[in-house]
Write a protein that holds these residues in place. Structure first.
Motif, mmCIF file in Angstrom:
data_model
loop_
_atom_site.group_PDB
_atom_site.id
_atom_site.type_symbol
_atom_site.label_atom_id
_atom_site.label_comp_id
_atom_site.label_asym_id
_atom_site.label_seq_id
_atom_site.Cartn_x
_atom_site.Cartn_y
_atom_site.Cartn_z
ATOM 1 N N MET A 19 0.899 18.618 -13.811
ATOM 2 C CA MET A 19 -0.381 18.244 -13.228
ATOM 3 C C MET A 19 -0.321 16.788 -12.767
ATOM 4 S SD MET A 19 -4.081 18.540 -14.939
ATOM 5 C CE MET A 19 -5.405 17.572 -14.364
ATOM 6 N N ARG A 20 -0.753 16.531 -11.565
ATOM 7 C CA ARG A 20 -0.752 15.175 -11.021
ATOM 8 C C ARG A 20 -2.145 14.576 -11.130
ATOM 9 N NH1 ARG A 20 2.822 17.801 -7.516
ATOM 10 N NH2 ARG A 20 4.900 16.957 -7.766
ATOM 11 N N VAL A 21 -2.173 13.316 -11.458
ATOM 12 C CA VAL A 21 -3.432 12.594 -11.580
ATOM 13 C C VAL A 21 -3.781 11.972 -10.233
ATOM 14 C CG1 VAL A 21 -4.592 10.689 -12.750
ATOM 15 C CG2 VAL A 21 -2.943 12.092 -14.005
ATOM 16 N N LEU A 22 -4.955 12.303 -9.710
ATOM 17 C CA LEU A 22 -5.422 11.731 -8.452
ATOM 18 C C LEU A 22 -5.779 10.266 -8.701
ATOM 19 C CD1 LEU A 22 -6.112 12.382 -5.507
ATOM 20 C CD2 LEU A 22 -8.425 12.884 -6.252
ATOM 21 N N THR A 23 -5.169 9.375 -7.925
ATOM 22 C CA THR A 23 -5.365 7.941 -8.116
ATOM 23 C C THR A 23 -5.651 7.293 -6.775
ATOM 24 O OG1 THR A 23 -3.799 7.994 -9.957
ATOM 25 C CG2 THR A 23 -4.314 5.836 -9.041
ATOM 26 N N LYS A 24 -6.655 6.424 -6.754
ATOM 27 C CA LYS A 24 -6.989 5.690 -5.530
ATOM 28 C C LYS A 24 -6.099 4.454 -5.406
ATOM 29 C CE LYS A 24 -11.843 7.030 -5.433
ATOM 30 N NZ LYS A 24 -13.229 6.579 -5.492
ATOM 31 N N PHE A 25 -5.567 4.278 -4.193
ATOM 32 C CA PHE A 25 -4.777 3.094 -3.881
ATOM 33 C C PHE A 25 -5.373 2.433 -2.644
ATOM 34 C CE2 PHE A 25 -1.805 5.548 -6.391
ATOM 35 C CZ PHE A 25 -1.213 4.585 -7.185
ATOM 36 N N TYR A 26 -5.442 1.109 -2.697
ATOM 37 C CA TYR A 26 -6.050 0.320 -1.625
ATOM 38 C C TYR A 26 -4.957 -0.504 -0.958
ATOM 39 C CZ TYR A 26 -10.103 1.798 -4.225
ATOM 40 O OH TYR A 26 -11.031 2.573 -4.862
ATOM 41 N N VAL A 27 -4.870 -0.428 0.356
ATOM 42 C CA VAL A 27 -3.783 -1.031 1.123
ATOM 43 C C VAL A 27 -4.313 -2.170 1.985
ATOM 44 C CG1 VAL A 27 -1.982 -0.566 2.837
ATOM 45 C CG2 VAL A 27 -2.640 1.224 1.207
ATOM 46 N N LYS A 28 -3.572 -3.272 2.002
ATOM 47 C CA LYS A 28 -3.931 -4.424 2.835
ATOM 48 C C LYS A 28 -2.652 -5.009 3.420
ATOM 49 C CE LYS A 28 -6.703 -7.864 4.152
ATOM 50 N NZ LYS A 28 -7.727 -7.657 5.126
ATOM 51 N N GLU A 29 -2.628 -5.205 4.732
ATOM 52 C CA GLU A 29 -1.501 -5.879 5.370
ATOM 53 C C GLU A 29 -1.809 -7.367 5.441
ATOM 54 O OE1 GLU A 29 -0.653 -3.929 9.097
ATOM 55 O OE2 GLU A 29 0.527 -2.388 8.073
ATOM 56 N N LEU A 30 -0.798 -8.174 5.199
ATOM 57 C CA LEU A 30 -0.956 -9.616 5.114
ATOM 58 C C LEU A 30 0.132 -10.280 5.947
ATOM 59 C CD1 LEU A 30 -2.350 -12.008 3.541
ATOM 60 C CD2 LEU A 30 -0.630 -11.649 1.770
ATOM 61 N N THR A 31 -0.259 -11.101 6.910
ATOM 62 C CA THR A 31 0.703 -11.859 7.703
ATOM 63 C C THR A 31 1.034 -13.130 6.933
ATOM 64 O OG1 THR A 31 -0.250 -10.965 9.721
ATOM 65 C CG2 THR A 31 1.123 -12.931 9.942
ATOM 66 N N THR A 32 2.335 -13.352 6.701
ATOM 67 C CA THR A 32 2.778 -14.483 5.885
ATOM 68 C C THR A 32 3.884 -15.248 6.601
ATOM 69 O OG1 THR A 32 4.629 -13.407 4.738
ATOM 70 C CG2 THR A 32 2.399 -12.988 3.851
ATOM 71 N N SER A 66 -4.030 -0.455 -7.123
ATOM 72 C CA SER A 66 -4.749 0.658 -7.738
ATOM 73 C C SER A 66 -5.984 0.053 -8.392
ATOM 74 C CB SER A 66 -3.884 1.356 -8.787
ATOM 75 O OG SER A 66 -3.763 0.547 -9.946
ATOM 76 N N GLU A 67 -6.758 0.862 -9.044
ATOM 77 C CA GLU A 67 -7.926 0.324 -9.748
ATOM 78 C C GLU A 67 -7.506 -0.481 -10.972
ATOM 79 O OE1 GLU A 67 -10.316 3.891 -10.078
ATOM 80 O OE2 GLU A 67 -11.218 3.489 -8.120
ATOM 81 N N LYS A 68 -6.246 -0.331 -11.417
ATOM 82 C CA LYS A 68 -5.734 -1.080 -12.565
ATOM 83 C C LYS A 68 -5.165 -2.436 -12.160
ATOM 84 C CE LYS A 68 -4.363 3.027 -15.143
ATOM 85 N NZ LYS A 68 -3.198 3.763 -15.669
ATOM 86 N N TRP A 111 -5.287 7.337 -0.376
ATOM 87 C CA TRP A 111 -5.130 6.050 0.296
ATOM 88 C C TRP A 111 -6.430 5.557 0.930
ATOM 89 C CZ3 TRP A 111 -0.815 4.006 -1.191
ATOM 90 C CH2 TRP A 111 0.275 4.821 -1.471
ATOM 91 N N TYR A 112 -6.691 4.253 0.761
ATOM 92 C CA TYR A 112 -7.844 3.589 1.365
ATOM 93 C C TYR A 112 -7.394 2.239 1.882
ATOM 94 C CZ TYR A 112 -10.514 6.995 -1.310
ATOM 95 O OH TYR A 112 -11.005 8.165 -1.827
ATOM 96 N N GLU A 113 -8.042 1.778 2.936
ATOM 97 C CA GLU A 113 -7.804 0.411 3.407
ATOM 98 C C GLU A 113 -8.622 -0.525 2.524
ATOM 99 O OE1 GLU A 113 -5.651 -0.606 5.856
ATOM 100 O OE2 GLU A 113 -5.065 1.505 5.903
ATOM 101 N N VAL A 146 -2.495 -12.099 -11.651
ATOM 102 C CA VAL A 146 -3.233 -10.944 -11.148
ATOM 103 C C VAL A 146 -2.893 -9.758 -12.051
ATOM 104 C CG1 VAL A 146 -3.285 -11.727 -8.742
ATOM 105 C CG2 VAL A 146 -1.397 -10.294 -9.528
ATOM 106 N N PRO A 147 -3.838 -8.853 -12.228
ATOM 107 C CA PRO A 147 -3.507 -7.651 -13.000
ATOM 108 C C PRO A 147 -2.488 -6.812 -12.226
ATOM 109 C CG PRO A 147 -5.749 -7.516 -12.117
ATOM 110 C CD PRO A 147 -5.213 -8.868 -11.755
ATOM 111 N N ILE A 148 -1.547 -6.229 -12.958
ATOM 112 C CA ILE A 148 -0.554 -5.385 -12.305
ATOM 113 C C ILE A 148 -0.588 -3.979 -12.902
ATOM 114 C CG2 ILE A 148 0.943 -7.294 -11.608
ATOM 115 C CD1 ILE A 148 2.798 -6.596 -13.913
ATOM 116 N N ASP A 149 -0.190 -3.027 -12.093
ATOM 117 C CA ASP A 149 -0.109 -1.632 -12.496
ATOM 118 C C ASP A 149 1.332 -1.204 -12.257
ATOM 119 O OD1 ASP A 149 -0.502 1.033 -13.088
ATOM 120 O OD2 ASP A 149 -1.788 1.450 -11.357
ATOM 121 N N LEU A 150 2.181 -1.400 -13.274
ATOM 122 C CA LEU A 150 3.604 -1.086 -13.137
ATOM 123 C C LEU A 150 3.827 0.415 -13.248
ATOM 124 C CD1 LEU A 150 5.678 -3.734 -15.122
ATOM 125 C CD2 LEU A 150 5.584 -3.349 -12.668
ATOM 126 N N ILE A 151 4.427 0.978 -12.234
ATOM 127 C CA ILE A 151 4.715 2.408 -12.208
ATOM 128 C C ILE A 151 6.224 2.563 -12.120
ATOM 129 C CG2 ILE A 151 4.364 4.571 -10.963
ATOM 130 C CD1 ILE A 151 1.710 3.215 -9.888
#
Length: 173
Positions: A1-14, A24-26, A54-56, A81-86
């Motif tokens: 069983m897979r857990v549905l998880t929201k991920f938020y994506v942001k592109e950053l020019t550096t 993620s929310e974590k 996936w969400y922007e 920053v909080p991290i969510d290590l997978i």
């Protein structure tokens, strides 16, 4: 069983080019050099029992983006920053060891293997380093060959050299 998880994506020019930040929310879950490959990241997350949604990222500036920008401008030495290590337990052990390498310093793969109590696992440490989902924040660029040679980096060796030069030039004596 897979857990549905929201991920938020942001592109950053550096100063080192485009970075894609995934949270993620974590916490911070992934940093990619260039545009993110959602197919590959989805496959990786699926292996860990995660079904990504996936969400922007709506925010103009997130704490992660601010801190990455400050680091790349030579204004920050550490990330808070909080991290969510997978990853696997071994990978997480390696990644947590990488976080102990101080700004402006380097360690060899052998030294990392010794730090985690697996002195013969040098190649496995290299493999975990290669799979680091949070380059820059978890400073895999600070790991070099035991002979001092620059070896492999997901963002390319010129980027690794640039990050190390940034840290060396900013190092306070």
């Amino acid at each position: 069983m897979r857990v549905l998880t929201k991920f938020y994506v942001k592109e950053l020019t550096t100063p080192i080019g485009l970075l894609t930040v995934v949270m993620s929310e974590k916490g911070l879950a992934h940093v990619a050099f260039g545009a993110m490959n959602k197919v590959n990241l989805t496959a990786r997350l699926t292996r860990f029992g995660i079904k990504p949604e996936w969400y922007e990222l709506e925010e103009d500036e997130s704490l992660v983006c601010e801190q990455l920008t400050e680091y790349l401008n030579g204004e920050r030495h550490d990330f808070h920053v909080p991290i969510d290590l997978i990853g696997t337990p071994f990978q997480k052990k390696v990644w947590l060891a990488l976080r102990t390498i101080r700004y402006g310093e380097t360690k060899s793969y052998k030294e990392i293997a010794e730090m985690i109590g697996a002195p013969k696992a040098v190649r496995a440490v290299g493999g975990a380093n290669n799979k680091n989902p949070l380059p820059i924040v978890i400073p895999c660029h600070r790991v070099i060959g035991s002979n001092g040679a620059m070896v492999g980096y997901g963002g390319g060796l010129p980027t690794k050299e640039r990050l190390l030069a940034l840290e060396t030039n900013m190092k306070i004596s």
